[in-house]
Design a protein around this motif. Sequence first.
Motif, PDB file in Angstrom:
ATOM      1  N   ASP A   1     -49.505  26.085 -20.885  1.00 24.45           N
ATOM      2  CA  ASP A   1     -50.380  26.192 -22.076  1.00 24.45           C
ATOM      3  C   ASP A   1     -49.729  27.263 -23.317  1.00 24.45           C
ATOM      4  O   ASP A   1     -49.294  28.163 -22.639  1.00 24.45           O
TER       5      ASP A   1
ATOM      6  N   GLN B   1     -50.773  29.173 -25.358  1.00 23.72           N
ATOM      7  CA  GLN B   1     -51.201  30.289 -25.560  1.00 23.72           C
ATOM      8  C   GLN B   1     -50.980  31.436 -24.312  1.00 23.72           C
ATOM      9  O   GLN B   1     -50.830  32.637 -24.438  1.00 23.72           O
ATOM     10  N   GLU B   2     -50.974  30.725 -23.190  1.00 22.13           N
ATOM     11  CA  GLU B   2     -50.533  31.388 -22.050  1.00 22.13           C
ATOM     12  C   GLU B   2     -49.225  32.040 -22.164  1.00 22.13           C
ATOM     13  O   GLU B   2     -48.779  33.009 -21.505  1.00 22.13           O
TER      14      GLU B   2
ATOM     15  N   HIS C   1     -48.690  34.897 -24.159  1.00 27.78           N
ATOM     16  CA  HIS C   1     -48.947  36.112 -23.570  1.00 27.78           C
ATOM     17  C   HIS C   1     -48.024  36.545 -22.700  1.00 27.78           C
ATOM     18  O   HIS C   1     -47.723  37.840 -22.754  1.00 27.78           O
ATOM     19  N   TRP C   2     -47.330  35.644 -22.119  1.00 27.89           N
ATOM     20  CA  TRP C   2     -46.373  36.037 -21.073  1.00 27.89           C
ATOM     21  C   TRP C   2     -44.859  36.439 -22.179  1.00 27.89           C
ATOM     22  O   TRP C   2     -44.501  37.692 -21.580  1.00 27.89           O
TER      23      TRP C   2
ATOM     24  N   ALA D   1     -45.784  31.890 -16.917  1.00 27.94           N
ATOM     25  CA  ALA D   1     -47.107  31.486 -17.316  1.00 27.94           C
ATOM     26  C   ALA D   1     -47.975  30.799 -16.242  1.00 27.94           C
ATOM     27  O   ALA D   1     -48.822  29.782 -16.686  1.00 27.94           O
ATOM     28  N   GLY D   2     -47.850  31.104 -15.103  1.00 24.76           N
ATOM     29  CA  GLY D   2     -48.554  30.831 -13.926  1.00 24.76           C
ATOM     30  C   GLY D   2     -48.062  29.505 -13.327  1.00 24.76           C
ATOM     31  O   GLY D   2     -48.685  28.828 -12.494  1.00 24.76           O
TER      32      GLY D   2
END
Length: 457
Positions: A38, A40-41, A44-45, A374-375
């Motif tokens: 993602d 946006q994710e 964030h990272w 990012a997960g």
Amino acid sequence: MTASNTLLAPDQAVLWNLERRSPGLHVAGLALVDGEIDRQELLHWMGRLRRLPRFSLRVDGPPYGPPRWRTAPLELDEHLHVVANGDPVSAFDEALGKPLDPRRPLWEFHLAPGYHDGGDALLIKSHLVAVDGLATGDLFHALFASGTTVEEKKAGEPASNGARCGARGAEWLQNWTRIGQDLAAALQELSSEDTRTALLTLNETMPDLALPPVPLPFNRRLGGRRRLIRCAFSYRDIRMIRARLGGALSDVVVALAGGALERYLDLRGVSTRGRSLRVALATDLPERDRKRRSLLPIEVPLSIGAGDRLRTVHQLARLMRTARVAEVLSRLAGVQGAAGPLAAAATAMTSSVRPPFHLTVANANGPQIPQFLAGRPVAGYTPSWPVGYGQGLSCAFFAYNQALHVGVTVDERACPDAGVLPDLFVESLDELLEAAGRTPRRRMRSVSVPIRTAAVS
């Protein structure tokens, strides 16, 4: 700690001055991610990089004196590019060949949704002056290793206009003073006993080092697009070769590259009998809170058995390390750093005509357990080392998650048929396995990026 308004270290200054006459002295890593990322994710990272001072700074190269770090606005959106249309492989290759914007911090990301069957891919690009080593040091750990403690950014108070003007005047005087001090210090180091021992070792083991080697097909004027050729091997096989034949990881990868390029030269109709590859092994030297870059010259014999090649590389590299040759060559970089852009221009011009090495090889050890971005789990990480100055091919190796990832970066004009290289690396590894007394087995996986045949001029 790197801070705003401080001078670049001598090795960094040399690289930055050379950048003006290069298609881009940046390293890169291609991360294959399982699943979709993602945007946006990911942003964030990317915010984790605010903790690293070097990734919030740009380089100011004045016409006089050495370059300095300067504070620059860090807008994460400007550093993330998403491949929306077209071939993502071609888009990554195009991004690999473009220099970084010197007006911003020296890094950028390129995200390609659906790059491979299992998910997305992220190309991470950083300038050599801003990173520590092939694995991009803090950058890799900040992005992929969750919970890792990294160097925190210490922001100072904003200065007034008067203070800034005074600081600029002081910097002007400091630049001229620093040039003389650096040059005197570097020349003093070069007159030391360690330096004499190292130069004597170089003269005895590689007496022709001062002369440029006979060019190979990929040592020529560059100007084509960059391409990244990828493949990966079982790290268990690499460890077994080290255990049975001896040598460090760097020795094994240099011998592996030598075997593959010997086969490539045979395919190009170039005789390898009695010849050798002159390799510059990229080396990081620990120095307080950073790593200083240098090169370790290695002569890799061709047309001999894989076991003999590895043993020869190991003996020569061990001798060079014992004599601290890399440290001495780094001191020479200090002399060039003190001399500034003029010395860099002379070096660039000379190297473009007859490069001092056939190619550069870099290697790094990464974590051997899966990392996350990012997960999402990172399935692989292929490194890329820059090409330039008559070297149309470079080899980079990164050990990650029980695999040795190989990235061969080529200039399309100098090496238009590089698509054959993954198979040649497989053959070279098979030969090393046989020399180690083990029946070769197929590689873990191999991925090649097709090379469009280009006219060679």
